[in-house]
Design an enzyme around this catalytic site. Structure first.
Site, PDB file in Angstrom:
ATOM      1  N   CYS A  56      38.223  50.717  38.883  1.00  0.00           N
ATOM      2  CA  CYS A  56      38.223  49.562  37.972  1.00  0.00           C
ATOM      3  C   CYS A  56      37.851  48.278  38.699  1.00  0.00           C
ATOM      4  CB  CYS A  56      39.592  49.417  37.322  1.00  0.00           C
ATOM      5  SG  CYS A  56      40.870  48.895  38.494  1.00  0.00           S
ATOM      6  N   ALA A  59      40.255  47.152  41.316  1.00  0.00           N
ATOM      7  CA  ALA A  59      40.107  47.929  42.552  1.00  0.00           C
ATOM      8  C   ALA A  59      39.013  47.331  43.422  1.00  0.00           C
ATOM      9  CB  ALA A  59      39.787  49.385  42.230  1.00  0.00           C
ATOM     10  N   ARG A  90      43.413  52.794  51.351  1.00  0.00           N
ATOM     11  CA  ARG A  90      42.045  52.682  51.874  1.00  0.00           C
ATOM     12  C   ARG A  90      42.190  52.372  53.358  1.00  0.00           C
ATOM     13  NH1 ARG A  90      38.464  48.031  51.558  1.00  0.00           N
ATOM     14  NH2 ARG A  90      36.280  48.590  51.418  1.00  0.00           N
ATOM     15  N   HIS A 191      33.874  43.240  42.881  1.00  0.00           N
ATOM     16  CA  HIS A 191      33.215  42.734  44.097  1.00  0.00           C
ATOM     17  C   HIS A 191      32.652  41.343  43.822  1.00  0.00           C
ATOM     18  CE1 HIS A 191      32.010  47.210  44.951  1.00  0.00           C
ATOM     19  NE2 HIS A 191      33.242  46.962  45.371  1.00  0.00           N
TER      20      HIS A 191
END
Ligand code: CFM
Length: 537
Positions: A56, A59, A90, A191
């Site tokens: 998503c 994320a 991560r 991003h």
């Protein structure tokens, strides 16, 4: 059947007509005889109900871009699950943040407002403000990130207002991200949102001097399994200074001064190209697409960086380091090549690795037959030249675009960053070296398949057709792959291994892949379609 015989329409045949029509546009077969790349559909909504590999928007913003910054404290405003799954899973490693004891930071810090039913009904702004006060009192962070999750957008909490008031109360930057999970079609939207705020609120605010004759930033390098450290080791040996990575093992204090670098290296184009472009506009910093995954790719990258500065001494040192590193790894690589040569693979990862790892696999004698991205855009497949032709839709319009101008008093023309003449700089741009990315298509094998937002059904069909020896993918597909009798390596976190970058990393990777392929376990599993054939007989 040879690779070029594969018929994509047949692959999709069992799907309902509407889905077939949609998915067909997301699959392109490399066809050398056709010349350029056929247009691929990307960055559009996943077919509802299909098992996608995507994540998503939250994320992409918190989990990928801002979460790894080690001296910022991140608050996930939302239910506890969002913070739980976006922290510590991560493998973006970081060294201890070197603050004065007793305030050293040993891990990235993430907190959650743990929204409950009553908070959803009555609003969570007060709870968020209280949490900021608490974390400031206990942890004294240099700066704070506030990340929104789906329910926050739905109930309309005003993150910006809470952030502004908290900045006044505490005198430190409190940066908010409206990265609700449902914004955009994947983590790619996150991003972009993170890039915008880092650009507006952090880069350019530092006043410290950054020493170094050649200062580089490494953008889109998240230090998964220690990748960034291996890049840095080589670059520093050659004579470069690393200003900051973005955002693997990075610190707010360094990101503030990123505008002082001479050149931005871009490893992952998808997640960070916005900042590369914005820094070029605002500060005049040129950028170079690099790839430290693969031995030949690393050699090309190191030579291109040196070429950008054109300093003879730097070029000589680059060759020396390449020669020494190559000599150290070649015998080991040759040993693994004996196991790996002629083997084939699929690579399904987010938005850049499916391209980068093709170089490393080729060095080992392997070929990638199918390469898929979860959330890349057309330019990551077809090259940046298609950007002007990409139509924006309602989802992409949802993400703000910043329109920046050169910063008075700080902007310097790009050729001055590289200490070269304007003509020479223009030449580097025209030849596609600087400020450009050609995408994955040119490096695909003829007959190979590029697939966008692949789903489980297609993965299984492709495995049956191509019968690869190994699949590099994420956690959602890893065990499905195992059940097909195929080894699978987690390409997001490297399972528990790494670094995989540069020369030494290539050996670690070769060893891991050789181990995967050599284990006898896979011979004990019968793929589902093989099973049904046996039953039919
Ligand atoms: Fe860039 Fe990444 Fe990737 Fe990515 Fe990611 Fe990742 Fe990735 Mo997982 S930033 S696009 S959003 S290289 S977390 S470090 S491995 S999907 S291919």
């Amino acid at each position: 059947m040879t690779m070029t015989d594969v018929n994509v329409d047949e692959l999709l045949a069992p799907m309902p007509d509407k889905v077939k029509k949609n998915r067909r546009k997301h699959i392109v077969k490399k066809d050398l005889s056709a010349g350029s790349c056929q247009q691929i559909e990307a960055n559009t909504r996943t077919v509802p109900g299909i098992i996608t590999q995507r994540g998503c928007c939250y994320a992409g913003c918190k989990g990928v871009v801002v979460g790894p910054i080690k001296d910022m404290l991140t608050i996930t405003h939302g239910p506890i699950g969002c913070a739980y799954y976006s922290w510590g899973t991560r493998r973006n490693k970081a060294r201890v943040d070197d603050r004065t004891p007793p305030e050293e930071i040993y891990t990235t810090m993430c907190f959650s407002t743990d929204m409950q039913e009553s908070d959803i009904v009555f609003g969570g702004e007060k709870k968020l403000a209280k949490m900021i006060d608490e974390v400031v009192e206990i942890f004294h962070p240099r700066a704070i990130n506030l990340c929104a999750t789906c329910p926050i957008g739905l109930i309309g909490d005003d993150l910006g207002a809470v952030a502004k008031a908290a900045e006044k109360r505490h005198g430190i930057p409190v940066i908010h991200y409206n990265c609700e999970g449902y914004k955009g079609v994947s983590q790619s939207a996150g991003h972009h949102i993170a890039n915008n705020q880092i650009m507006e609120r952090i880069i350019g605010t530092g006043t410290e001097k950054v020493d170094g004759k050649y200062v580089l930033n490494i953008l889109g390098e998240y230090n998964i399994g220690g990748d960034a450290w291996e890049n840095e080791r080589l670059l520093e040996e050659i004579g470069y200074t690393i200003g900051s990575t973005l955002t693997g093992d990075s610190a707010y204090v360094n990101i503030r001064n990123m505008h002082k670098a001479h050149l931005n290296l871009v490893q992952c184009h998808r997640s960070i190209n916005y900042i590369a472009e914005m820094m070029e506009t605002k500060y005049g910093t040129p950028w170079l697409k690099v790839n430290f995954i693969g031995i030949d790719a690393t050699i090309d990258t190191l030579r291109e960086i040196a070429r950008c500065f054109g300093d003879e001494e730097l070029i000589a040192r680059t060759e020396l380091v390449i020669e020494r590193e190559l000599a150290a790894v070649t015998p080991e690589i040759e040993r693994y090549q004996k196991i790996l040569k002629g083997r084939t693979a699929f690579v399904f990862v987010g938005g850049s690795r499916s391209h980068h790892y093709q170089f490393l696999l080729r060095n080992l004698g392997m070929e990638v037959m199918v390469a898929g991205y979860e959330f890349a855009h057309r330019d990551d497949y077809e090259g940046r030249e298609v950007i002007p032709t990409i139509k924006s839709d309602a989802d992409s319009k949802n993400i703000p675009e910043l329109h920046l101008e050169p910063e008075p008093g700080i902007y310097r023309p790009p050729h001055l960053h590289l200490k070269m003449s304007k003509e020479k700089y223009d030449e580097l741009v025209a030849s596609g070296v600087l400020n450009d990315y050609k995408g994955m298509y040119p490096d695909m094998v003829n007959g190979g398949i590029m697939i966008d937002d692949a789903n489980h059904f297609e993965t299984e069909e492709l495995v049956e057709i191509f019968k690869p020896d190994l699949i590099f993918t994420g956690i959602k597909d890893k065990y499905v792959t195992h059940k097909m009798g195929l080894p699978s390596k987690q390409m997001h976190s490297y399972d528990y291994s790494g670094p995989y970058t540069c020369f030494k990393g290539a050996v670690t990777f070769a060893k891991d892949v050789a181990h995967s392929l050599s284990t006898p376990a896979w011979k004990m599993i019968t793929a589902p379609w093989e099973q049904s054939k046996t039953e039919q007989r």
